[in-house]
Design a protein around this motif. Structure first.
Motif, PDB file in Angstrom:
ATOM      1  N   LEU A  38       0.940  -1.144   0.069  1.00 45.02           N
ATOM      2  CA  LEU A  38      -0.113   0.051  -0.034  1.00 45.02           C
ATOM      3  C   LEU A  38       0.839   1.361  -0.038  1.00 45.02           C
ATOM      4  O   LEU A  38       0.432   2.340  -0.267  1.00 45.02           O
ATOM      5  N   LYS A  39       2.122   1.046   0.101  1.00 43.21           N
ATOM      6  CA  LYS A  39       2.821   2.246   0.346  1.00 43.21           C
ATOM      7  C   LYS A  39       3.346   2.758  -1.294  1.00 43.21           C
ATOM      8  O   LYS A  39       3.294   2.032  -1.964  1.00 43.21           O
ATOM      9  N   LYS A  40       3.499   3.950  -1.521  1.00 40.77           N
ATOM     10  CA  LYS A  40       4.114   4.395  -2.441  1.00 40.77           C
ATOM     11  C   LYS A  40       5.555   4.595  -2.711  1.00 40.77           C
ATOM     12  O   LYS A  40       6.151   4.881  -3.854  1.00 40.77           O
ATOM     13  N   LYS A  41       6.059   4.337  -1.847  1.00 46.15           N
ATOM     14  CA  LYS A  41       7.760   4.175  -2.022  1.00 46.15           C
ATOM     15  C   LYS A  41       8.174   3.181  -0.875  1.00 46.15           C
ATOM     16  O   LYS A  41       7.787   2.760   0.301  1.00 46.15           O
ATOM     17  N   THR A  63      11.714  -2.850  -9.527  1.00 48.64           N
ATOM     18  CA  THR A  63      11.480  -1.283  -9.712  1.00 48.64           C
ATOM     19  C   THR A  63      10.364  -1.120 -10.965  1.00 48.64           C
ATOM     20  O   THR A  63       9.704  -0.168 -10.919  1.00 48.64           O
ATOM     21  N   GLU A  64      10.423  -2.157 -11.943  1.00 50.80           N
ATOM     22  CA  GLU A  64       9.379  -1.851 -12.987  1.00 50.80           C
ATOM     23  C   GLU A  64       7.988  -2.173 -12.458  1.00 50.80           C
ATOM     24  O   GLU A  64       6.999  -1.744 -12.922  1.00 50.80           O
ATOM     25  N   ILE A  65       7.761  -3.267 -11.620  1.00 48.93           N
ATOM     26  CA  ILE A  65       6.439  -3.400 -10.921  1.00 48.93           C
ATOM     27  C   ILE A  65       5.995  -2.355 -10.238  1.00 48.93           C
ATOM     28  O   ILE A  65       4.897  -2.038 -10.404  1.00 48.93           O
ATOM     29  N   GLY A  66       6.843  -1.893  -9.333  1.00 52.87           N
ATOM     30  CA  GLY A  66       6.409  -0.583  -8.892  1.00 52.87           C
ATOM     31  C   GLY A  66       6.082   0.429  -9.852  1.00 52.87           C
ATOM     32  O   GLY A  66       5.227   1.308  -9.637  1.00 52.87           O
ATOM     33  N   ARG A  67       6.748   0.729 -10.795  1.00 52.33           N
ATOM     34  CA  ARG A  67       6.441   1.935 -11.976  1.00 52.33           C
ATOM     35  C   ARG A  67       5.187   1.396 -12.694  1.00 52.33           C
ATOM     36  O   ARG A  67       4.419   2.346 -12.615  1.00 52.33           O
ATOM     37  N   GLN A  68       4.977  -0.010 -12.642  1.00 55.41           N
ATOM     38  CA  GLN A  68       3.468  -0.344 -13.276  1.00 55.41           C
ATOM     39  C   GLN A  68       2.349  -0.114 -12.441  1.00 55.41           C
ATOM     40  O   GLN A  68       1.364   0.206 -12.655  1.00 55.41           O
ATOM     41  N   ASN A  69       2.604   0.107 -11.155  1.00 55.15           N
ATOM     42  CA  ASN A  69       1.464   0.310 -10.327  1.00 55.15           C
ATOM     43  C   ASN A  69       1.891   1.737  -9.431  1.00 55.15           C
ATOM     44  O   ASN A  69       1.559   1.890  -8.324  1.00 55.15           O
ATOM     45  N   GLN A  70       2.397   2.565 -10.089  1.00 58.64           N
ATOM     46  CA  GLN A  70       2.836   4.085  -9.762  1.00 58.64           C
ATOM     47  C   GLN A  70       3.273   3.992  -8.458  1.00 58.64           C
ATOM     48  O   GLN A  70       2.831   4.762  -7.437  1.00 58.64           O
ATOM     49  N   THR A 161       1.841  -4.534 -22.038  1.00 59.45           N
ATOM     50  CA  THR A 161       1.883  -3.398 -21.044  1.00 59.45           C
ATOM     51  C   THR A 161       2.600  -2.268 -21.837  1.00 59.45           C
ATOM     52  O   THR A 161       3.275  -2.562 -22.526  1.00 59.45           O
ATOM     53  N   ASN A 162       2.337  -1.288 -21.098  1.00 52.29           N
ATOM     54  CA  ASN A 162       2.909   0.133 -21.519  1.00 52.29           C
ATOM     55  C   ASN A 162       4.502   0.292 -21.127  1.00 52.29           C
ATOM     56  O   ASN A 162       5.093   1.307 -21.411  1.00 52.29           O
ATOM     57  N   ILE A 163       4.798  -0.691 -20.163  1.00 48.41           N
ATOM     58  CA  ILE A 163       6.090  -0.515 -19.581  1.00 48.41           C
ATOM     59  C   ILE A 163       7.082  -1.044 -20.420  1.00 48.41           C
ATOM     60  O   ILE A 163       6.958  -2.179 -20.690  1.00 48.41           O
ATOM     61  N   PRO A 164       8.216  -0.703 -20.878  1.00 47.67           N
ATOM     62  CA  PRO A 164       9.103  -0.844 -21.838  1.00 47.67           C
ATOM     63  C   PRO A 164       9.916  -2.347 -21.305  1.00 47.67           C
ATOM     64  O   PRO A 164      10.065  -2.328 -19.987  1.00 47.67           O
ATOM     65  N   ALA A 165      10.233  -2.950 -22.114  1.00 45.54           N
ATOM     66  CA  ALA A 165      11.272  -4.246 -21.509  1.00 45.54           C
ATOM     67  C   ALA A 165      12.541  -3.500 -21.287  1.00 45.54           C
ATOM     68  O   ALA A 165      12.669  -2.334 -21.819  1.00 45.54           O
ATOM     69  N   LYS A 166      13.466  -4.226 -20.730  1.00 41.62           N
ATOM     70  CA  LYS A 166      14.656  -3.827 -20.175  1.00 41.62           C
ATOM     71  C   LYS A 166      15.651  -4.712 -20.838  1.00 41.62           C
ATOM     72  O   LYS A 166      15.503  -5.902 -20.730  1.00 41.62           O
TER      73      LYS A 166
END
Length: 293
Positions: A38-41, A63-70, A161-166
């Motif tokens: 539930l945290k944003k950071k 980090t990408e899963i975090g990015r995907q979920n704001q 997903t709109n998150i690019p691959a790495k």
């Protein structure tokens, strides 16, 4: 980047992480915690004594899963293994580290970089191709490069997903590593959805995906090696290297010329490819005469 004063870590990783069922289960648990937090950071503190390079893309996935979920995910490296700290920071795996007694001077690498269709992907492929420390005929290198490009494009296309691959590549000692990761729906979901067969387990879907001619690509029924791994897979075997391909609860592993499909205890979010080849310039890799166009 040095991070001397940080907030208390939300998650801490200790011990050793190798490419095995237990470590993959630990990573899957971390992915789930990041996604459901539930945290944003979220601060993830790495205190592991050893982390297999094959697992680097799985850490990037946090980090990408975090990015995907704001959410903002901070990877903080506080291990006593200075060499590990150096590798993780050079390749963009960690956000901060506790020891800054080294500089980022290596040139034989491509740090984790966004791979997005129409956004510099050919340049990334050429950069990786130029780093590849083995000898290939011009025709083999051209085929290898085209398949590498396909692999990157499909990593983005199939993730839904709109998150690019790495993507990442680097040479370390006598090995060359290449890895790609995305945090999309994964191969098992794609294959089951394409075949309209919910009874397929994850290992069965992975086996299906690696059969010549099978592809779950949209608007296509037959694409040879839709994942773009055909010649790369052959090259890994020819080189007596390694390849790890994980998605959902399935892992496809090439070790030397041996292959195995392994059922994982907990599903991995997304799709992850890590290739390790022997950086041996004594051999020249060529396409067999019958494969030439």
């Amino acid at each position: 980047m040095n991070y001397n004063q940080c907030e208390q870590a939300d998650l801490t990783i200790i011990g050793e992480l190798r490419y095995c069922k237990k470590s993959l289960e630990n990573i899957a648990n971390l992915q789930e915690m990041v996604r459901n937090s539930l945290k944003k950071k979220i601060i993830v503190e790495l205190k592991a004594r050893y982390i297999s390079p094959a697992l680097y893309p799985l850490f990037i996935s946090l980090t990408e899963i975090g990015r995907q979920n704001q959410k903002q995910v901070i990877l903080l490296c506080k291990t006593s293994n200075v060499r590990l700290t150096k590798l993780l920071s050079e390749h963009g795996v960690v956000s901060y580290y506790s020891n800054n007694n080294f500089g980022d001077t290596a040139t034989n690498k491509l740090p984790y970089t966004d791979v997005k269709i129409g956004d510099g992907t050919p340049e990334i492929v050429e950069k990786i191709n130029s780093l590849l420390p083995v000898s290939m005929s011009l025709q083999y290198r051209s085929r290898f490069t085209s398949k590498l490009y396909e692999l990157f494009i499909n990593s983005q296309k199939h993730s839904k997903t709109n998150i690019p691959a790495k993507a990442n590549a680097y040479k370390d000692k006598n090995y060359f590593y290449l890895s790609i990761c995305d945090v999309g729906v994964g191969i098992p979901f794609n294959v089951r959805n394409f075949l309209k067969n919910d009874e397929f387990d994850d290992v069965s879907t992975m086996k299906w995906a690696f059969v010549d001619g099978n592809s779950a690509a949209e608007n296509s029924t037959v694409i040879s090696r839709g994942s773009g791994l055909g010649i790369i897979e052959s090259f890994v075997k020819e080189n007596h290297g390694k390849m790890f391909f994980a998605s959902g609860k399935a892992l496809y592993h090439i070790h030397d010329t041996k292959t195995e499909f392994i059922a994982l205890p907990k599903p991995i979010i997304g799709t992850f490819v890590t290739i390790r080849i022997n950086a041996d310039k004594e051999h020249i890799y060529m396409i067999p005469e019958e494969e030439k166009p």
